[in-house]
Design a protein around this motif. Structure first.
Motif, PDB file in Angstrom:
ATOM      1  N   ASP A   1       1.550   5.537  -0.360  1.00 37.59           N
ATOM      2  CA  ASP A   1       0.903   6.778   0.076  1.00 37.59           C
ATOM      3  C   ASP A   1      -0.126   7.239  -0.949  1.00 37.59           C
TER       4      ASP A   1
ATOM      5  N   VAL B   1      -3.436   5.558  -0.524  1.00 39.30           N
ATOM      6  CA  VAL B   1      -4.208   6.136   0.576  1.00 39.30           C
ATOM      7  C   VAL B   1      -4.884   7.423   0.115  1.00 39.30           C
TER       8      VAL B   1
ATOM      9  N   VAL C   1       0.847  -1.187   0.000  1.00 39.33           N
ATOM     10  CA  VAL C   1       0.000   0.000   0.000  1.00 39.33           C
ATOM     11  C   VAL C   1       0.888   1.244   0.000  1.00 39.33           C
TER      12      VAL C   1
ATOM     13  N   ARG D   1      -6.248   9.154   7.547  1.00 42.35           N
ATOM     14  CA  ARG D   1      -5.197   8.534   6.740  1.00 42.35           C
ATOM     15  C   ARG D   1      -4.723   7.226   7.387  1.00 42.35           C
ATOM     16  N   THR D   2      -4.571   7.235   8.700  1.00 36.70           N
ATOM     17  CA  THR D   2      -4.146   6.026   9.407  1.00 36.70           C
ATOM     18  C   THR D   2      -5.186   4.923   9.258  1.00 36.70           C
TER      19      THR D   2
ATOM     20  N   ARG E   1      -5.177   3.613   5.600  1.00 38.60           N
ATOM     21  CA  ARG E   1      -4.007   2.773   5.345  1.00 38.60           C
ATOM     22  C   ARG E   1      -4.208   1.383   5.951  1.00 38.60           C
ATOM     23  N   SER E   2      -4.690   1.334   7.191  1.00 40.28           N
ATOM     24  CA  SER E   2      -4.931   0.050   7.841  1.00 40.28           C
ATOM     25  C   SER E   2      -5.951  -0.765   7.062  1.00 40.28           C
TER      26      SER E   2
ATOM     27  N   GLU F   1      -4.367  -2.002   3.813  1.00 33.31           N
ATOM     28  CA  GLU F   1      -3.389  -3.060   4.078  1.00 33.31           C
ATOM     29  C   GLU F   1      -4.075  -4.372   4.422  1.00 33.31           C
TER      30      GLU F   1
END
Length: 394
Positions: free
Chosen positions: A79, A82, A77, A220-221, A224-225, A228
């Protein structure tokens, strides 16, 4: 509203389906492996008993330690991934600014009225009002599409168009026509700005269940999780698919459990029959529906497909079940009930018992196998060697 739960064999992954099999009266010399009405606690026992039957039809060679090729970079993944996902979130919340003056340009979404004439006479299908169209999309014939650029909103304009020689309607193919067009408005999409305030106000409606996500960085966190997790699942599926191909290629299958195979074929037919009944007013026969919706040349072609597909599905189920039995991998009642509750929530049922009341306890067998399949995917991934084929020069 409850959504109907029925097999997705025609469109879903082979072993991730919920197969709504019915019972038959046919008897086999070997114990039947067809799904039956059982309690969740009883499913684990069917893994061993079914594997014993399956082993009379196929012999699975030692597969542990085999190697599979995988381009690992496909599951990383970035940036940019995201940011693209967040961009799609923003776009899903876009509003429309209606513009009723000015001129059109390529890429504009417009609403228009048009009337096409051939030799001064309107032709069938050439007139419409309040049509939404994106200029440059190519969904209109080329001359009309290009002619929509530079028009003044609210002003009637004649556009001369020549239909392509290959146009499907022979009465219009190669003919010169005139479209009288009025652009009524330009619909400008307004994408919201990404701010902490926007995240806090929209997180819940975007399906983010974590109430602590209230800022851009937290979003964003979270994204991303999420990505992923999706990438990891896709990676596991790719590894399993590659390993399964090696396991099954050239495998000598003496036969298939006849009752279970018949049930699977019946399920495919039942699904198609249900679909056809929903659209029967639009088709003269089931055969016509199959030709239009699935591109089958005939009922015989569909029946051949159903037989082959059911055998592919069943072979994978046989291999998955044998691997489970040989390695003491099982499914508990809690596994089944937990997955059942998730399905109930997704499909709009009160709880898993509501599903069982509607479809019977056969669902315990079907959900049990769904859980077992995922456990075997994970187990196979842990027991094969993965060769990264990513080009390091990229």
């Amino acid at each position: 509203m409850k959504k109907k739960l029925f097999s997705v064999l025609l469109v879903g992954a082979l072993a991730a389906s919920l197969v709504a099999c019915g019972k038959t009266e046919k008897k086999e010399a070997k114990a039947s492996t067809a799904n039956t009405e059982i309690n969740a606690e009883e499913y684990a026992g069917t893994i061993t008993s079914n594997a014993g039957v399956y082993k009379t039809f196929v012999n699975l060679s030692d597969w542990k330690g085999m190697s599979v090729d995988l381009k690992e970079s496909d599951y990383v993944v970035l940036d940019s991934d995201v940011e693209d996902y967040i961009k799609s979130m923003l776009e899903s919340k876009a509003t429309t600014n209606v513009i009723t003056e000015g001129t059109t340009k390529a890429g504009d979404v417009i609403k228009l009225d048009y009337s096409g004439k051939l030799d001064g006479t309107a032709f069938s299908g050439g007139t419409a009002t309040d049509v939404t169209y994106t200029i440059g999309s190519g969904k209109f014939i080329e001359d009309l599409d290009k002619g929509l650029v530079g028009l003044t909103v609210g002003q009637e304009t004649d556009i001369t168009c020549v239909f392509p020689e290959s146009y499907y309607n022979s009465d219009l193919a190669g003919k010169t026509t005139v479209f009288t067009v009025t652009v009524n408005e330009i619909d400008e999409s307004v994408v919201p700005e990404l701010t902490d305030e926007w995240v806090a106000a929209n997180a819940a409606s975007l399906g983010i269940e974590d109430s602590s996500v209230t800022t851009v960085e937290q979003l964003r966190t979270y994204v991303r999780s999420y990505l992923e997790t999706q990438a990891s699942s896709s990676r596991s599926s790719a590894i399993f698919d590659a390993a399964y191909k090696q396991m099954s290629d050239g495998l000598d299958v003496s036969d298939y459990p006849s009752e279970e195979l018949t049930d699977l074929i019946n399920t495919l037919n039942s699904n198609v029959d249900a679909e056809y009944q929903s659209y029967s007013s639009s088709y003269s026969s089931k055969e016509e529906y199959l030709k239009s919706a699935y591109k089958f040349d005939s009922l015989d072609a569909f029946n051949e497909y159903a037989d082959n597909y059911a055998k592919q599905y069943l072979l994978q189920k046989m291999i998955v079940t044998m691997i489970a039995a040989d390695n003491n991998i099982t499914v508990t009642a809690d596994d089944i009930n937990s997955t059942g509750e998730e399905l109930a929530s997704y499909y709009g049922y009160d709880d898993y018992n509501d599903i069982l009341d509607t479809y019977g306890k056969t669902m315990n067998s079907e959900i049990g196998y769904q859980v077992l399949y995922q456990k075997i995917v994970d187990f196979v991934c842990e027991n094969v060697t993965v060769n990264d084929t990513t080009d390091t020069a990229e």
